[in-house]
Design a protein around this motif. Structure first.
Motif, short mmCIF file in Angstrom:
data_model
loop_
_atom_site.label_atom_id
_atom_site.label_comp_id
_atom_site.label_asym_id
_atom_site.label_seq_id
_atom_site.Cartn_x
_atom_site.Cartn_y
_atom_site.Cartn_z
N LYS A 1 36.16 28.67 40.30
CA LYS A 1 35.99 28.13 41.48
C LYS A 1 34.65 28.62 42.48
O LYS A 1 35.86 29.97 42.97
N CYS A 2 34.12 28.10 42.52
CA CYS A 2 33.27 28.52 43.41
C CYS A 2 32.35 27.27 44.42
O CYS A 2 33.20 26.66 44.37
N LYS A 3 31.29 27.73 44.82
CA LYS A 3 30.81 26.67 45.80
C LYS A 3 29.48 26.00 44.90
O LYS A 3 28.38 26.68 43.89
N GLU A 4 28.63 24.99 44.77
CA GLU A 4 27.39 24.77 44.06
C GLU A 4 26.18 25.91 43.53
O GLU A 4 25.83 26.27 43.38
N ASN A 5 26.10 26.53 45.20
CA ASN A 5 25.04 27.05 45.48
C ASN A 5 25.21 28.17 45.23
O ASN A 5 24.13 29.37 45.75
N ASN A 6 26.33 28.72 45.07
CA ASN A 6 26.55 29.53 44.01
C ASN A 6 26.01 30.03 42.54
O ASN A 6 25.69 30.85 42.53
N ILE A 7 26.29 28.82 41.87
CA ILE A 7 25.14 29.04 41.21
C ILE A 7 23.67 28.25 41.09
O ILE A 7 22.93 29.00 39.99
N LYS A 8 23.75 27.41 42.11
CA LYS A 8 22.05 26.81 41.85
C LYS A 8 21.84 27.26 43.33
O LYS A 8 22.02 26.61 44.51
N MET A 9 20.45 28.31 43.62
CA MET A 9 20.22 28.82 44.49
C MET A 9 19.08 27.23 45.56
O MET A 9 19.19 26.32 45.54
N ASN A 10 20.57 27.06 47.43
CA ASN A 10 19.97 26.65 48.04
C ASN A 10 20.38 24.99 47.74
O ASN A 10 20.37 23.86 48.63
N ALA A 11 21.33 25.24 46.55
CA ALA A 11 22.14 23.62 47.17
C ALA A 11 23.32 23.59 47.37
O ALA A 11 23.01 23.90 48.53
N SER A 12 24.30 22.26 47.71
CA SER A 12 25.56 22.39 48.29
C SER A 12 26.64 22.98 48.53
O SER A 12 26.41 24.11 47.27
N LEU A 13 27.25 23.00 49.61
CA LEU A 13 28.57 24.01 49.73
C LEU A 13 29.62 22.39 49.14
O LEU A 13 30.88 23.68 49.38
N ASP A 14 29.71 22.07 48.01
CA ASP A 14 30.56 21.23 47.64
C ASP A 14 31.02 22.25 46.41
O ASP A 14 30.76 23.19 46.15
N PRO A 15 32.03 22.14 46.64
CA PRO A 15 32.96 22.93 45.12
C PRO A 15 32.55 22.73 43.78
O PRO A 15 32.45 21.12 43.98
N TYR A 16 32.60 23.23 42.92
CA TYR A 16 31.77 24.05 41.60
C TYR A 16 32.22 25.03 41.01
O TYR A 16 33.46 25.80 41.05
N GLU A 17 33.03 24.25 39.59
CA GLU A 17 33.93 24.66 38.73
C GLU A 17 33.16 25.32 37.39
O GLU A 17 32.33 24.11 36.72
N ILE A 18 33.32 26.09 37.25
CA ILE A 18 31.98 26.78 36.46
C ILE A 18 33.12 27.38 34.90
O ILE A 18 33.72 27.94 34.92
N PRO A 19 32.29 27.02 33.56
CA PRO A 19 32.83 27.64 32.79
C PRO A 19 32.33 29.05 32.15
O PRO A 19 31.83 29.87 33.12
N VAL A 20 33.50 30.39 32.13
CA VAL A 20 33.50 32.00 32.08
C VAL A 20 33.35 31.58 30.31
O VAL A 20 34.35 32.09 29.56
N PRO A 21 31.77 31.70 29.07
CA PRO A 21 31.88 31.74 27.68
C PRO A 21 31.91 33.67 27.38
O PRO A 21 31.77 34.09 28.80
N TRP A 22 32.61 33.33 26.35
CA TRP A 22 32.44 34.39 26.12
C TRP A 22 32.80 34.29 23.98
O TRP A 22 32.19 33.34 23.75
N TYR A 23 31.61 35.00 23.66
CA TYR A 23 31.73 34.72 22.33
C TYR A 23 31.86 36.04 21.13
O TYR A 23 31.85 37.26 21.28
N LEU A 24 32.86 35.47 19.33
CA LEU A 24 32.91 36.24 18.45
C LEU A 24 32.16 35.59 17.24
O LEU A 24 31.58 34.83 16.62
N ILE A 25 31.55 36.56 17.02
CA ILE A 25 30.90 36.69 15.79
C ILE A 25 31.12 37.44 14.25
O ILE A 25 31.51 38.26 14.64
N THR A 26 31.26 36.73 13.79
CA THR A 26 32.43 37.29 12.50
C THR A 26 31.64 38.02 11.73
O THR A 26 30.20 36.96 11.26
N HIS A 27 30.92 39.13 10.81
CA HIS A 27 29.86 39.61 10.14
C HIS A 27 30.68 40.71 9.04
O HIS A 27 30.90 41.75 9.16
N PRO A 28 29.88 40.86 7.78
CA PRO A 28 30.53 41.58 6.83
C PRO A 28 30.11 42.97 6.73
O PRO A 28 30.96 43.50 6.54
#
Length: 264
Positions: A16-43
């Protein structure tokens, strides 16, 4: 260890952050972003990319992250911690061969030091900067996550159009994309059936950033950020790749999510 190559997409909750934390010069409105990560199975061995937030953020974010929680507040469960997810899949944590670090910011170091046999791979300049970050960037590096005794590291020194092919078979390629941080890398994943998937990670936070409509709310170099996005757009075009941006709450909903769904 799986004999089949698969890419799983997970997330350790949201920030949970503000929109301008993610998009420069955007609003100060609350903004919620996912926190992705990845798993790759490989032989040749199972691979984790980043690992999201440290599992400690599920129980005491302030103790683990400190003052940066005034800007980015993590919301996750312990079950979403990468080790617990791996175990829930029936995968032995000892089977993780590599932990690949796009960079070492706090929402990307959830896997460091969590898998006993893993080699940790990161750009050398990113590792060094994490210990000596400039004042505006220092809060984004949680030293207790990556400065752990006994970790095995492979420090890359790749620049420009160089790549690092993890298994030397074209499946997982690390691409230097500085700007968001000095040693940031993105990933081109090439799968037997689903083809190429470009994980921009934080080189492009959102689709707006990828399309040159916004700069990210945090960066080390605006010039490098723009040039890295241009390079990634060209790579995506050449490989006809599915583009997965780093923290886009709208785009993230469209992708297959583990453990039920995966790319192969």
């Amino acid at each position: 260890m799986s004999s089949e190559i698969k890419l799983y997409m997970f997330q350790t909750g949201v920030l949970k952050c503000k929109e301008n934390n993610i998009k420069m010069n955007a609003s100060l409105d609350p903004y919620e972003i996912p926190v992705p990560w990845y798993l790759i199975t490989h032989p040749k061995g199972n691979v984790i990319i980043d690992g999201g937030n440290a599992v400690e953020c599920a129980t005491n974010p302030i103790e683990h992250w400190g003052g940066i929680t005034e800007v980015y507040w993590p919301v996750m469960t312990e079950a979403e911690g990468c080790v617990n997810v791996i175990k829930s899949l029936g995968i032995d944590p000892n089977s993780i061969k590599y932990v690949l670090q796009s960079h070492l910011h706090l929402d990307h170091t959830g896997a460091t030091g969590r898998f006993p046999n893993a080699m940790h791979i990161v750009q050398r300049k990113e590792y060094e900067y994490a210990f000596t970050a400039d004042w505006f960037a220092a809060g984004g590096y949680i030293r207790k996550d990556f400065d752990r005794p006994g970790l095995k590291w492979n420090f890359l020194e790749i620049e420009g159009n160089e790549i690092y092919d993890v298994f030397d078979d074209g499946v997982i390629k690390m691409i230097p994309t500085p700007g968001h941080s000095p040693g940031h890398c993105s990933f081109l994943i090439t799968l037997p059936q689903d083809g190429s998937i470009l994980l921009t990670v934080d080189a492009a936070y959102t689709t707006d950033h990828f399309e040159d409509k916004a700069l990210p709310g945090f960066l080390a170099s605006a010039v490098d950020s723009v040039r890295s996005v241009a390079k990634l757009r060209e790579i995506a075009s050449v490989h006809d790749a599915l583009v997965v941006t780093g923290h886009d709450p709208d785009a993230w909903k469209k992708f297959k999510k583990g453990p039920e769904e995966y790319y192969k």
